[in-house]
Design a protein around this motif. Structure first.
Motif, PDB file in Angstrom:
ATOM      1  N   ILE A  76       0.848  -1.204   0.000  1.00 55.45           N
ATOM      2  CA  ILE A  76       0.000   0.000   0.000  1.00 55.45           C
ATOM      3  C   ILE A  76       0.879   1.248   0.000  1.00 55.45           C
ATOM      4  O   ILE A  76       0.632   2.190  -0.765  1.00 55.45           O
ATOM      5  N   SER A  77       1.917   1.257   0.819  1.00 51.75           N
ATOM      6  CA  SER A  77       2.816   2.416   0.893  1.00 51.75           C
ATOM      7  C   SER A  77       3.481   2.689  -0.451  1.00 51.75           C
ATOM      8  O   SER A  77       3.608   3.847  -0.859  1.00 51.75           O
ATOM      9  N   GLN A  78       3.917   1.640  -1.148  1.00 52.39           N
ATOM     10  CA  GLN A  78       4.542   1.821  -2.462  1.00 52.39           C
ATOM     11  C   GLN A  78       3.554   2.418  -3.454  1.00 52.39           C
ATOM     12  O   GLN A  78       3.896   3.319  -4.226  1.00 52.39           O
ATOM     13  N   SER A 137      -5.121   1.577  -2.619  1.00 47.12           N
ATOM     14  CA  SER A 137      -5.041   0.922  -1.304  1.00 47.12           C
ATOM     15  C   SER A 137      -5.654  -0.466  -1.349  1.00 47.12           C
ATOM     16  O   SER A 137      -5.082  -1.428  -0.834  1.00 47.12           O
ATOM     17  N   THR A 138      -6.817  -0.583  -1.979  1.00 46.85           N
ATOM     18  CA  THR A 138      -7.457  -1.902  -2.069  1.00 46.85           C
ATOM     19  C   THR A 138      -6.685  -2.814  -3.025  1.00 46.85           C
ATOM     20  O   THR A 138      -6.576  -4.014  -2.761  1.00 46.85           O
ATOM     21  N   GLY A 141      -3.961  -4.407  -1.174  1.00 43.39           N
ATOM     22  CA  GLY A 141      -4.309  -5.414  -0.175  1.00 43.39           C
ATOM     23  C   GLY A 141      -5.190  -4.940   0.966  1.00 43.39           C
ATOM     24  O   GLY A 141      -5.584  -5.732   1.815  1.00 43.39           O
ATOM     25  N   ALA A 142      -5.516  -3.653   1.022  1.00 45.79           N
ATOM     26  CA  ALA A 142      -6.428  -3.180   2.074  1.00 45.79           C
ATOM     27  C   ALA A 142      -7.790  -3.816   1.846  1.00 45.79           C
ATOM     28  O   ALA A 142      -8.272  -3.876   0.718  1.00 45.79           O
ATOM     29  N   ASN A 143      -8.395  -4.320   2.915  1.00 46.19           N
ATOM     30  CA  ASN A 143      -9.699  -4.952   2.761  1.00 46.19           C
ATOM     31  C   ASN A 143     -10.803  -4.262   3.565  1.00 46.19           C
ATOM     32  O   ASN A 143     -11.893  -4.786   3.675  1.00 46.19           O
ATOM     33  N   LYS A 144     -10.501  -3.075   4.105  1.00 44.58           N
ATOM     34  CA  LYS A 144     -11.523  -2.268   4.780  1.00 44.58           C
ATOM     35  C   LYS A 144     -11.224  -0.786   4.557  1.00 44.58           C
ATOM     36  O   LYS A 144     -10.081  -0.354   4.667  1.00 44.58           O
ATOM     37  N   ILE A 145     -12.269  -0.047   4.270  1.00 48.69           N
ATOM     38  CA  ILE A 145     -12.201   1.412   4.225  1.00 48.69           C
ATOM     39  C   ILE A 145     -13.164   1.874   5.307  1.00 48.69           C
ATOM     40  O   ILE A 145     -14.365   1.659   5.203  1.00 48.69           O
ATOM     41  N   SER A 146     -12.630   2.461   6.390  1.00 47.88           N
ATOM     42  CA  SER A 146     -13.518   2.725   7.520  1.00 47.88           C
ATOM     43  C   SER A 146     -14.024   4.156   7.590  1.00 47.88           C
ATOM     44  O   SER A 146     -15.070   4.385   8.148  1.00 47.88           O
ATOM     45  N   SER A 147     -13.299   5.120   7.045  1.00 45.79           N
ATOM     46  CA  SER A 147     -13.846   6.483   7.107  1.00 45.79           C
ATOM     47  C   SER A 147     -13.118   7.405   6.132  1.00 45.79           C
ATOM     48  O   SER A 147     -11.944   7.207   5.823  1.00 45.79           O
ATOM     49  N   ILE A 148     -13.863   8.383   5.691  1.00 49.66           N
ATOM     50  CA  ILE A 148     -13.312   9.470   4.887  1.00 49.66           C
ATOM     51  C   ILE A 148     -13.842  10.759   5.493  1.00 49.66           C
ATOM     52  O   ILE A 148     -15.046  10.895   5.711  1.00 49.66           O
TER      53      ILE A 148
END
Length: 177
Positions: A76-78, A137-138, A141-148
Motif C-alpha cells: 500500500i505504501s509503495q 489501497s485496495t 491489499g487493504a480490505n476495509k475502508i472505515s472512514s473518509i
C-alpha cells in the motif's frame, strides 16, 4: 483572684452596653459602560481529506499474521508513494492488533489461528485523488475502508478571518449604541 476576675467579666459582659459597630459600603455605578458581541462566520471548501484503510490477515502464528500485515502495508505504501503521497509524512498507523481465534466446539478452547489487523490513516492533500487512493489501497491489499473525512489545511487563517468579521460587527454595534 482568678474566680473573681471571671465572675466580674461575666457580669460586665452581661450588663454592659453593646459596642457599636458600623459598616459602610459605597456602590459606584458606571452607567457609561456596556458590552457588545459580534459573530463571524467563514465558509471554506475543503482542501484535504483523511482516509482510514485497514488490513486484516490470519496466520498460524502471530509472527505469520504480522508478516502478512507488514507485506500488505508495504505494498500500500509503495502504491501511495507512486501517487505522489509523502508516505513518511502523510501515512500513519492508527491501530494495530493481533489476537487468537479460538475453536469453542469442544469442552476446552483451542487456538485455530491468529488474526492481525492494522489501520492506516492517510492524509490526502489533493482531494481529487481520493478515488485513486482508495483504488490503490485496495489493490495493494487493504480490505476495509472505515472512514473518509474532509478538512481545511490552514484553519488558523480562517479562524482569524472569522474573528476579524466578529470584531467589525461588534464595533458597528458599539457605534450604533
Amino acid at each position: 483572684f482568678i474566680i473573681f476576675f471571671f465572675i466580674g467579666l461575666y457580669f460586665y459582659l452581661w450588663f454592659a452596653v453593646p459596642i457599636p459597630f458600623s459598616f459602610s459600603s459605597t456602590v459606584i455605578n458606571q452607567e457609561d459602560a456596556f458590552t457588545v458581541t459580534g459573530e463571524g462566520e467563514v465558509v471554506a471548501q475543503p482542501d484535504i481529506a483523511f482516509l482510514v484503510v485497514a488490513v486484516e490477515k490470519n496466520g498460524d502464528s502471530p509472527q505469520e499474521a504480522q508478516s502478512q500485515i507488514n507485506q500488505v502495508i508495504s505494498q500500500i505504501s509503495q502504491r501511495l508513494s507512486a501517487l505522489g503521497i509523502d508516505v513518511d509524512e502523510d501515512v500513519k498507523t492508527s491501530s494495530y492488533n493481533i489476537f487468537p481465534n479460538y475453536d469453542w466446539s469442544e469442552s476446552t478452547r483451542r487456538i485455530l489461528n491468529y488474526q492481525a489487523s492494522s489501520s492506516l490513516s492517510i492524509k490526502v492533500r489533493d482531494i481529487n485523488q481520493i478515488n485513486e487512493v482508495i483504488d490503490q489501497s485496495t489493490a495493494g491489499g487493504a480490505n476495509k475502508i472505515s472512514s473518509i473525512s474532509f478538512d481545511v489545511e490552514d484553519k488558523e487563517a480562517l479562524i482569524d478571518e472569522a474573528r476579524q468579521i466578529a470584531v467589525e460587527q461588534a464595533k458597528r454595534k458599539a457605534q450604533q449604541a
